[in-house]
Design an enzyme around this catalytic site. Structure first.
Site, PDB file in Angstrom:
ATOM      1  N   SER A 207       6.571  -0.464  10.288  1.00  0.00           N
ATOM      2  CA  SER A 207       5.212  -0.323   9.771  1.00  0.00           C
ATOM      3  C   SER A 207       5.027   1.105   9.268  1.00  0.00           C
ATOM      4  O   SER A 207       5.582   2.048   9.846  1.00  0.00           O
ATOM      5  CB  SER A 207       4.210  -0.588  10.900  1.00  0.00           C
ATOM      6  OG  SER A 207       2.941  -0.099  10.541  1.00  0.00           O
ATOM      7  N   SER A 208       4.248   1.240   8.200  1.00  0.00           N
ATOM      8  CA  SER A 208       3.979   2.583   7.669  1.00  0.00           C
ATOM      9  C   SER A 208       3.312   3.455   8.725  1.00  0.00           C
ATOM     10  O   SER A 208       3.482   4.672   8.742  1.00  0.00           O
ATOM     11  CB  SER A 208       3.068   2.485   6.446  1.00  0.00           C
ATOM     12  OG  SER A 208       3.656   1.638   5.488  1.00  0.00           O
ATOM     13  N   ARG A 209       2.557   2.843   9.630  1.00  0.00           N
ATOM     14  CA  ARG A 209       1.828   3.618  10.639  1.00  0.00           C
ATOM     15  C   ARG A 209       2.744   4.152  11.750  1.00  0.00           C
ATOM     16  O   ARG A 209       2.345   5.049  12.488  1.00  0.00           O
ATOM     17  CB  ARG A 209       0.703   2.773  11.251  1.00  0.00           C
ATOM     18  CG  ARG A 209      -0.445   2.535  10.267  1.00  0.00           C
ATOM     19  CD  ARG A 209      -1.613   1.851  10.942  1.00  0.00           C
ATOM     20  NE  ARG A 209      -2.797   1.790  10.098  1.00  0.00           N
ATOM     21  CZ  ARG A 209      -3.071   0.803   9.242  1.00  0.00           C
ATOM     22  NH1 ARG A 209      -2.252  -0.210   9.119  1.00  0.00           N
ATOM     23  NH2 ARG A 209      -4.174   0.836   8.512  1.00  0.00           N
TER      24      ARG A 209
ATOM     25  N   LYS B   9       4.848 -10.161   9.180  1.00  0.00           N
ATOM     26  CA  LYS B   9       4.335  -9.069  10.035  1.00  0.00           C
ATOM     27  C   LYS B   9       2.811  -9.136  10.115  1.00  0.00           C
ATOM     28  O   LYS B   9       2.222  -8.919  11.171  1.00  0.00           O
ATOM     29  CB  LYS B   9       4.820  -7.741   9.453  1.00  0.00           C
ATOM     30  CG  LYS B   9       4.064  -6.500   9.871  1.00  0.00           C
ATOM     31  CD  LYS B   9       4.487  -6.062  11.238  1.00  0.00           C
ATOM     32  CE  LYS B   9       3.980  -4.706  11.661  1.00  0.00           C
ATOM     33  NZ  LYS B   9       2.655  -4.330  11.262  1.00  0.00           N
TER      34      LYS B   9
ATOM     35  N   HIS C 124       9.161  -3.606   3.419  1.00  0.00           N
ATOM     36  CA  HIS C 124       8.714  -3.820   2.031  1.00  0.00           C
ATOM     37  C   HIS C 124       9.911  -4.107   1.116  1.00  0.00           C
ATOM     38  O   HIS C 124       9.840  -4.962   0.234  1.00  0.00           O
ATOM     39  CB  HIS C 124       8.028  -2.559   1.484  1.00  0.00           C
ATOM     40  CG  HIS C 124       6.813  -2.120   2.247  1.00  0.00           C
ATOM     41  ND1 HIS C 124       6.784  -0.967   3.002  1.00  0.00           N
ATOM     42  CD2 HIS C 124       5.586  -2.676   2.361  1.00  0.00           C
ATOM     43  CE1 HIS C 124       5.570  -0.819   3.531  1.00  0.00           C
ATOM     44  NE2 HIS C 124       4.830  -1.844   3.177  1.00  0.00           N
TER      45      HIS C 124
ATOM     46  N   GLY D 184       4.730 -10.489   3.944  1.00  0.00           N
ATOM     47  CA  GLY D 184       5.469 -10.424   5.212  1.00  0.00           C
ATOM     48  C   GLY D 184       4.762 -11.183   6.323  1.00  0.00           C
ATOM     49  O   GLY D 184       3.538 -11.174   6.417  1.00  0.00           O
TER      50      GLY D 184
ATOM     51  N   VAL E 240      10.709  -7.516   9.463  1.00  0.00           N
ATOM     52  CA  VAL E 240      11.889  -6.663   9.627  1.00  0.00           C
ATOM     53  C   VAL E 240      11.602  -5.685  10.768  1.00  0.00           C
ATOM     54  O   VAL E 240      10.541  -5.063  10.812  1.00  0.00           O
ATOM     55  CB  VAL E 240      12.202  -5.897   8.322  1.00  0.00           C
ATOM     56  CG1 VAL E 240      13.389  -4.963   8.515  1.00  0.00           C
ATOM     57  CG2 VAL E 240      12.469  -6.880   7.188  1.00  0.00           C
TER      58      VAL E 240
ATOM     59  N   MET F  50       0.845  -1.199   0.000  1.00  0.00           N
ATOM     60  CA  MET F  50       0.000   0.000   0.000  1.00  0.00           C
ATOM     61  C   MET F  50       0.882   1.252   0.000  1.00  0.00           C
ATOM     62  O   MET F  50       0.389   2.361   0.289  1.00  0.00           O
ATOM     63  CB  MET F  50      -0.948  -0.011   1.195  1.00  0.00           C
ATOM     64  CG  MET F  50      -1.916  -1.188   1.128  1.00  0.00           C
ATOM     65  SD  MET F  50      -3.458  -0.911   1.990  1.00  0.00           S
ATOM     66  CE  MET F  50      -2.880  -0.695   3.643  1.00  0.00           C
TER      67      MET F  50
HETATM   68  P1  AMP Z   1       1.386  -3.035   3.447  1.00  0.00           P
HETATM   69  O1  AMP Z   1       1.960  -1.984   2.569  1.00  0.00           O
HETATM   70  O2  AMP Z   1       1.352  -2.663   4.899  1.00  0.00           O
HETATM   71  O3  AMP Z   1       0.086  -3.583   2.928  1.00  0.00           O
HETATM   72  O4  AMP Z   1       2.402  -4.257   3.398  1.00  0.00           O
HETATM   73  C1  AMP Z   1       2.776  -4.852   2.187  1.00  0.00           C
HETATM   74  C2  AMP Z   1       3.553  -6.112   2.470  1.00  0.00           C
HETATM   75  O5  AMP Z   1       4.721  -5.803   3.228  1.00  0.00           O
HETATM   76  C3  AMP Z   1       2.740  -7.127   3.289  1.00  0.00           C
HETATM   77  O6  AMP Z   1       3.014  -8.444   2.797  1.00  0.00           O
HETATM   78  C4  AMP Z   1       3.296  -6.936   4.676  1.00  0.00           C
HETATM   79  O7  AMP Z   1       3.184  -8.078   5.502  1.00  0.00           O
HETATM   80  C5  AMP Z   1       4.760  -6.637   4.371  1.00  0.00           C
HETATM   81  N1  AMP Z   1       5.386  -5.932   5.491  1.00  0.00           N
HETATM   82  C6  AMP Z   1       4.951  -4.802   6.104  1.00  0.00           C
HETATM   83  N2  AMP Z   1       5.771  -4.492   7.143  1.00  0.00           N
HETATM   84  C7  AMP Z   1       6.718  -5.461   7.190  1.00  0.00           C
HETATM   85  C8  AMP Z   1       7.839  -5.711   8.035  1.00  0.00           C
HETATM   86  N3  AMP Z   1       8.148  -4.920   9.047  1.00  0.00           N
HETATM   87  N4  AMP Z   1       8.595  -6.814   7.772  1.00  0.00           N
HETATM   88  C9  AMP Z   1       8.289  -7.639   6.748  1.00  0.00           C
HETATM   89  N5  AMP Z   1       7.256  -7.457   5.907  1.00  0.00           N
HETATM   90  C10 AMP Z   1       6.469  -6.377   6.123  1.00  0.00           C
END
Ligand code: AMP
Length: 277
Positions: free
Chosen positions: A184-186, A148, A36, A146, A175, A29
């Site tokens: 996390s983006s948040r 996560k 990521h 991930g 990670v 996202m």
């Molecule tokens: P998102 O942009 O939050 O939807 O995440 C996109 C992908 O990145 C998803 O498969 C998440 O699980 C993975 N992801 C997000 N944060 C982490 C992290 N800290 N370590 C590993 N993978 C991550």
């Protein structure tokens, strides 16, 4: 810089020109961070072509405000993707992803009702629907997710197996920052004070304390935990710090100290279920 592809039709014709080459896909996202990028690097190492997507999926947000507040940082994201050797960035509009106006949905009736699903009604249906669309559009050999978002990973694997989708789902470890906080983006929305407190979540999950004791410690530290629970060989939690909702999970001690021989969880610690972001 990765080549930007904006519509499913555009990618489909490009994909034909890549016949015979393996494609690795990383759906995101945006507002990218090292978590990521780690997925992108893994995809780079294992495939001829790497595609990442950035799509802030409106149907998986429970609150319009969370969707609106979600950071959009396309220019910085493109640079990070270029650094990880990503070839293509799929960056569609909601109208192109939802020509049906979200009248067709992909749901799951078991795992999706628990933990995250209980606190975020509809979230997993929105997530599975968009992941299915993305996997169908991209036509990758492998897609990278991930740990996560552990429940998401389980659900995506289950969907791909149940619907005979021709893609391999690769799980990648979480990670973390040096202090243990899962990236996390948040996290960018945490105040400096909250940022100092946030690593406690991972620290407590990794401790030998019971789920109930972890929940209590989190409350005492000023978090508003929603659940701490051990299942699927993991200990998982969601907790609010101010108006930011954090989720994390770690391997359970002994593969699930709180699991019985049948693999069923017998220790659940939940706050009252409520709609949230
Ligand atoms: P998102 O942009 O939050 O939807 O995440 C996109 C992908 O990145 C998803 O498969 C998440 O699980 C993975 N992801 C997000 N944060 C982490 C992290 N800290 N370590 C590993 N993978 C991550």
């Amino acid at each position: 810089m990765p080549t930007i592809v904006s519509t499913p039709t555009e990618w489909r014709s490009l994909r034909k020109s890549l016949a015979g080459r393996s494609v690795g896909f990383v759906p995101t996202m945006g507002n990218l961070h090292e978590g990521h990028i780690d997925l992108c690097r893994r995809a780079r190492a294992e495939n001829d072509i790497v595609v990442a997507s950035i799509f802030v999926n409106p149907t998986q947000f429970n609150q319009a405000s969370d969707f609106e507040k979600y950071a959009r940082t396309l220019e910085a994201d493109k640079k990070l993707l270029a650094g990880a050797g990503v070839d293509y960035l799929f960056h569609p509009d909601a109208k192109d992803m939802y020509p049906d106006d979200y009248s067709i949905k992909v749901g799951e009736e078991e795992i999706a009702k628990e933990l995250e699903g209980a606190f975020r009604p509809g979230h997993f249906t929105g997530m599975l629907t968009v992941v299915m669309k993305l996997l169908n559009i991209i036509g990758a050999e492998r897609a990278y997710f991930g740990e996560k978002d552990f429940q998401q990973l389980l659900l995506v694997k289950k969907m791909v197996a149940a619907l005979f989708m021709p893609v391999e789902i690769i799980a990648c470890p979480t990670v973390r920052a040096q202090n243990g906080l899962a990236l996390s983006s948040r996290n960018a929305r945490l105040t400096p004070e909250q940022l100092e407190k946030a690593p406690l979540l991972a620290e407590l999950l990794q401790s030998g304390m019971s789920d109930a004791a972890v929940m209590k410690k989190l409350e005492e530290a000023g978090f508003k935990p929603e659940y701490v629970d051990t299942r699927w060989g993991r200990r998982l939690a969601a907790a609010w710090l101010g108006d930011v909702r954090l989720i994390d999970n770690v391997p359970a001690v002994n593969g699930g100290a709180a699991q019985n021989a049948a693999g069923q969880h017998n220790e659940v610690c939940h706050a009252a279920v409520s709609g949230c972001g």
